[in-house]
Enzyme design. Structure first.
Site, mmCIF file in Angstrom:
data_model
loop_
_atom_site.group_PDB
_atom_site.id
_atom_site.type_symbol
_atom_site.label_atom_id
_atom_site.label_comp_id
_atom_site.label_asym_id
_atom_site.label_seq_id
_atom_site.Cartn_x
_atom_site.Cartn_y
_atom_site.Cartn_z
ATOM 1 N N GLY A 103 100.857 -72.996 -8.097
ATOM 2 C CA GLY A 103 99.885 -72.500 -9.062
ATOM 3 C C GLY A 103 98.510 -72.815 -8.539
ATOM 4 O O GLY A 103 98.355 -73.299 -7.421
ATOM 5 N N ASP A 149 94.116 -77.515 -10.036
ATOM 6 C CA ASP A 149 93.867 -78.054 -11.381
ATOM 7 C C ASP A 149 94.760 -77.462 -12.460
ATOM 8 O O ASP A 149 94.464 -77.566 -13.630
ATOM 9 C CB ASP A 149 92.396 -77.872 -11.801
ATOM 10 C CG ASP A 149 91.474 -78.720 -10.949
ATOM 11 O OD1 ASP A 149 91.934 -79.771 -10.455
ATOM 12 O OD2 ASP A 149 90.307 -78.337 -10.780
ATOM 13 N N ASP A 150 95.842 -76.799 -12.064
ATOM 14 C CA ASP A 150 96.778 -76.352 -13.079
ATOM 15 C C ASP A 150 97.698 -77.484 -13.501
ATOM 16 O O ASP A 150 98.492 -77.327 -14.414
ATOM 17 C CB ASP A 150 97.621 -75.174 -12.564
ATOM 18 C CG ASP A 150 96.873 -73.857 -12.715
ATOM 19 O OD1 ASP A 150 95.823 -73.874 -13.369
ATOM 20 O OD2 ASP A 150 97.343 -72.850 -12.188
ATOM 21 N N GLY A 151 97.616 -78.594 -12.818
ATOM 22 C CA GLY A 151 98.350 -79.772 -13.247
ATOM 23 C C GLY A 151 99.703 -79.967 -12.586
ATOM 24 O O GLY A 151 100.602 -80.567 -13.160
ATOM 25 N N SER A 170 100.550 -81.784 -9.787
ATOM 26 C CA SER A 170 100.840 -83.161 -9.422
ATOM 27 C C SER A 170 101.100 -83.998 -10.672
ATOM 28 O O SER A 170 101.978 -84.849 -10.698
ATOM 29 C CB SER A 170 99.693 -83.742 -8.606
ATOM 30 O OG SER A 170 99.461 -82.940 -7.472
ATOM 31 N N GLY A 191 89.492 -64.696 37.994
ATOM 32 C CA GLY A 191 88.205 -65.354 38.204
ATOM 33 C C GLY A 191 87.116 -64.534 37.562
ATOM 34 O O GLY A 191 87.346 -63.395 37.136
ATOM 35 N N GLY A 210 84.463 -62.818 43.708
ATOM 36 C CA GLY A 210 84.940 -62.471 45.050
ATOM 37 C C GLY A 210 86.381 -62.004 45.074
ATOM 38 O O GLY A 210 86.974 -61.904 46.153
ATOM 39 N N SER A 217 91.034 -61.098 34.033
ATOM 40 C CA SER A 217 92.109 -61.629 33.177
ATOM 41 C C SER A 217 91.742 -62.992 32.583
ATOM 42 O O SER A 217 92.252 -64.013 33.000
ATOM 43 C CB SER A 217 93.444 -61.689 33.931
ATOM 44 O OG SER A 217 93.301 -62.269 35.206
#
EC number: 2.7.7.4
Lengths: 642, 313
Positions: free
Chosen positions: A38, A41-43, A45, A480, A485, A554
């Site tokens: 969710g 702060d939807d709670g 934890s 390179g 070169g 490359s």
């Protein structure tokens, strides 16, 4: 709030009375893995803290620490802040948010639980998917004051996407809306409308207060209008079809070949579908060879039968080719193989997906190279609209086609009947340079062309072609900066080889862009495609027996690595023409650096586009200490093995 | 799992422990298949006893294809050293014992040096041992239910070349697909029993008849009190030397819920002399398993997290 000294959920009386009987019962309890998700702060934890507390999973010393922490860093005044039980990282406490998944465990008289508390912040969506991938049920929390939010939709969609069938809509913080029935019903109606759009046909809605404990484990007298179960009752009784896998045909991805001595060759793995008995006919995929199961070996003795969910070692009657990455399957119902797929991908890395770049793809015990095309579309999780997209950024979800360099043994993640093949359908993508897990994916289906285009077996082999030329094919890959070169040295190398009657061909960056690659520009994606095509051409030329010299800037390690992987072992020779930027810029043979510095040439390597120097090239040519002639001699010596 | 042959049903729902076992074996085999030089950390506690047993099951009939490593502080209980050597021999595995020479030389001990003891002997010792042998993956028997920062840790936990852990930057871990790719110098700490609880461990030990250090079971033992905790007098001569006096010993019926260095591991008074009784006591107790562990309380609430960032297991 409930008095913290008197947990509501009583310890099982059997523990004190008859411990052995308790353990016997306990051993056969079912298990539910669920996630809470969710918005911030939807709670979430707090709710988990409450579940742990109410199921007496918090010990006195932990409670004392919690009380002290709540006063020090809590957000609930003098009251206990249950969120602190699960937000265990220092950074989480500092910011009062959940950063990473926390796994928590509790048990009731009926069932055992593993709950993954997943973060609400959008930036940590990948951690939410991590938790969801192993869960049977999702508790989607909604703040009663705020209703259905973006993250509610995102998490519901993700939960549904990975295949969670049981959804609980927990309307939380009912205490803050005076336990108002119509508020609850409005949210449920809102959610139902959204849920149907994404294919969630059923969910259970419960009005709760994680903070006060209403309808969590105890029925609340403040919601007399609510007749459904408490959250805990629902979690304890909801049916979990964990044994879906049992009904499938037998499948086991081989993890490891067990060879303690010459007489024993066993194949170890975790059975992902069905069951197996000695005497069963099996097919090894991808080789297609069949055999019969001889025995199922375990530390505790040989088994008469083994089933989905068990880790075992199987021996076969025949000496068939089978190794890590192979799948041993019921002979009459083997999984398919293919090398082109449509997949749904959740991008999980700060660095966006690069179409064309090759990533490691790990599916079960197979690791292959895979490149993704630009997405067919990305999903807007608010509206479920399909958006046009060129790439996928962090947390984006999209559908794309991908190609692997070797056939994959697979099953679609979600079968038509709705059952899931997590093991043979779910994969991760790994960046080849940083080794980060950059995406999670689910295979939708194999593209038909991947099964209809067959490799044409040719009678004249690459070995016979090379033999005729009396040489070993090679790809000399010069990399390179512009002006380092490369072309000059490559030209000298070819002249020397030619003089010695060697058959070679020089692929030059500029020349290729006039023909084969004239449709490509200089964006990262185009540069990758440029190199991919050149790599394929170089590989074809080695099939023809040639020594191929290439001269391309490359700039990315990943693409040079991709070409290396296209070639046979030892065939790819990375030659780093090492010239410092200042020297190359001073030379400025083509006048390009000047244009780049003036800003009239964009995406120029070394100026406003990166160059990733090789880490372990086969050859490093330092052009500040060596002439082009000396360099060419050194390279030719290497190629001819002098 | 125990006695599978007695079960003649065609197929049946696997028990919770059977699922955990299969998951752990899968993890251990993935590491062996995908890393170059793995090692199993073996601390002789009940968790490492279970982890070792799972390793034996994962590779049977071969012995586990990696050595055991004991990062020794020299302050373990004698009974632990005895079982350590026997367990390695029974498993047919090589046992490596590493003691940090600097800690040895400076005479680091838990009485005089407090948190430095753990830091020098265990954290530094572990890092030195991993570097010395060049191990690129190390199995550890940590569980997510033990401690709040453990609850946040992945099964495959990546450490930098200097063994640091960055909790904010963990790789997502999906299904049971583990990414073991790493750069040179980096290493992985792997926790195959992440999803087990303390009760699961006890029950598994009981069902599989795994031998554990007898100190987990109550018996009359000589004890003394020090700084508010109850300790067992294991090596009395050495104790007298560091304490500077002869502690007053009383015989009490005690046992240990966790085993570490004997001066850092508090005993509990108990009559639980069998596994069933130990489990019963565990379930009825009102304090957590690590309550007797002094080291968790260092550095305020984030003690373990901080230690792990510095390279502790």
């Amino acid at each position: 709030m409930t008095d913290v000294k008197d947990p509501v959920y009583k310890t099982d009386a059997l523990i004190a009375e008859d411990i052995d009987k308790y353990l016997e019962t306990h051993q056969h309890k079912t298990m539910l893995r669920f996630i809470t998700c969710g918005s911030v702060d939807d709670g979430k934890s707090t709710l988990i803290g409450r579940l742990l507390y109410d199921s007496k999973m918090i010990f006195e010393d932990q409670l004392a620490a919690l009380e002290a922490d709540s006063k020090r860093v809590g957000t609930q005044g003098q009251e206990i802040d249950f969120a602190l039980l699960v937000d265990g990282l220092a950074a989480e406490r500092e910011q009062g948010i959940t950063i990473d998944v926390a796994y928590r465990f509790f048990t009731t008289e009926k069932r055992k639980f593993i709950v993954a508390d997943t973060p609400g912040h959008e930036q940590y969506t990948r951690n939410m998917v991590t938790g969801a991938s192993t869960a049977d049920l999702a508790v989607i929390l909604v703040d009663a004051r705020k209703g259905v939010l973006v993250q509610t939709r995102r998490h519901s969609y993700l939960a549904h996407l990975v295949g969670i069938k049981n959804i609980v809509l927990a309307v939380n913080k009912m205490d803050l809306v005076d336990y108002d029935r119509s508020t609850f019903l409005d949210i449920v109606a809102d959610y139902r409308e959204f849920a149907e759009q994404i294919g969630i046909t059923d969910f259970t809605a419960i009005p709760i207060s994680g903070f006060k404990g209403d309808n969590v484990t105890d029925r609340s007298d403040k919601t007399a209008w609510y007749e459904g179960p408490t959250l805990m009752e629902h979690l304890e009784n909801v049916e979990v079809s964990a044994d879906d896998d049992l009904a499938k045909p037998f499948r086991m991805a081989v993890q490891w070949v067990n060879r303690p001595n010459l007489d024993f060759r066993g194949f170890s793995g975790l059975i992902s579908g069905g069951s197996v008995k000695p005497g069963d006919a099996v097919r090894i995929v991808p080789s297609g060879k069949t055999s019969t199961v001889k025995s199922i070996v375990t530390f505790d003795g040989e088994l008469d039968e083994a089933q989905a969910g068990q880790s075992v070692t199987i021996t076969l009657e025949d000496e068939v080719d089978c190794s890590r990455g192979s799948v041993i399957a019921a002979a009459d119902s083997p999984p398919q193989t293919a090398d082109q797929f449509e997949a749904t991908v959740v991008w999980m890395n700060d660095e966006a997906m690069l179409p064309g770049r090759s990533y490691w793809l790990k599916l079960a015990t197979q690791t292959v190279s895979a490149s993704l095309q630009a997405p067919k579309y990305a999903v807007d999780v608010n509206t479920m609209d399909h958006l046009a997209a060129k790439t996928l950024d962090l947390n984006a979800i999209g559908v794309t086609e991908l190609v692997t360099d070797k056939p994959l043994t697979f099953m679609p993640y979600r079968e038509e009947a709705g059952s899931l093949n997590k093991t043979l359908g779910g994969f991760i993508l790994i960046d080849k340079i940083t080794n980060q897990t950059v995406a999670a994916g689910m295979l939708n289906f194999a593209l038909r062309r991947s099964q209809n285009v067959h490799w044409q077996a040719l009678d004249i082999t690459r070995e016979s072609r090379a033999g005729l030329k009396n040489q070993e094919p090679k790809v000399l890959w010069f990399t390179g900066l512009s002006g380092s070169g490369k072309s000059t040295i490559a030209n000298l190398v070819e002249k020397r080889l030619h003089r010695m009657n060697r058959h070679s061909f020089l692929l030059d960056g500029d020349n290729v862009r006039h023909g084969l690659n004239k449709d490509l520009g200089f964006t990262d994606a185009d540069r990758i495609e440029n190199i991919r095509r050149v790599g394929e051409v170089a590989r074809l030329m080695t099939d023809a027996g040639l020594i191929v010299v290439t001269a391309f800037i490359s700039p990315f390690r990943a693409e040079r690595e991709m070409v290396r992987n296209m070639c046979a072992e030892g065939e790819f020779v990375e030659v780093f023409i090492d010239t410092p930027l200042s020297v190359a810029e001073d030379r400025d043979v083509k006048g390009l650096y000047k244009k780049a510095r003036e800003g009239s040439l964009k995406n120029f390597t070394g100026i406003d586009s990166p160059y990733e120097a090789p880490e372990n090239p086969e050859l490093r040519i330092d052009t500040t200490t060596m002439t082009a002639e000396e360099a060419a001699d050194k390279i030719v010596e290497y190629v001819l093995g002098w | 799992m125990p006695n599978p042959k007695q079960d003649n049903q065609m197929t049946r729902a696997l028990t919770h422990l059977e699922r955990l076992e299969a998951e752990s074996i899968h993890i251990i085999r993935e590491v062996v298949a995908e890393t170059e030089k793995p090692v199993m950390l073996y601390s002789v506690g009940k968790d490492s006893a279970v982890m070792l047993h799972l390793a034996k099951k994962a590779f049977y009939p071969s012995p586990p294809p990696f050595p055991l490593l004991h990062v020794d502080t020299t302050w373990k209980f004698k009974a632990m050293y005895d079982l350590r050597d026997k367990a390695a021999q029974d498993a047919g595995m090589e046992l490596l014992v590493y003691q940090n020479p600097e800690a040895q030389e400076r005479g680091i001990n838990p009485f005089d040096h407090g948190p430095l003891h753990t830091d020098m002997w265990k954290t530094e010792g572990l890092k030195q041992a991993l570097d010395l042998y060049g191990f690129d993956a190390a199995f550890g028997g940590a569980r997510r239910d033990e401690e709040k920062s453990r609850a946040k840790e992945r099964v495959f936990s990546f450490r930098t070349a200097s063994h640091g852990w960055d909790p904010k930057n963990q790789r997502p871990e999906l299904w049971n697909v583990y990414n073991a790719k790493k750069a040179k110098g980096e290493s992985i700490r792997v926790f195959p029993i992440s999803n087990w609880t303390e009760l699961d461990i006890w029950q598994y030990i009981q069902l599989n008849k795994i031998e554990i250090v007898p100190l987990y079971f109550a018996a009359k033992r000589p004890t003394f009190e020090w700084e508010g905790q109850l300790f067992m007098a294991d090596d009395i001569e050495r104790l007298e030397k560091v304490l500077g006096h002869k502690p007053e010993l009383t015989d009490r019926s005690i046992r240990f819920r966790t085993l570490g260095c004997f001066p850092l591991t508090g005993a509990v008074e108990s009559e639980a002399a069998t596994l069933s009784e130990v489990i019963q006591e565990t379930l009825l107790t009102t304090t957590s398993e690590r309550q007797g562990r002094v080291i968790d309380k260092d550095a305020g609430g984030a003690g373990m997290e901080k230690k792990k960032q510095e390279g502790y297991f």
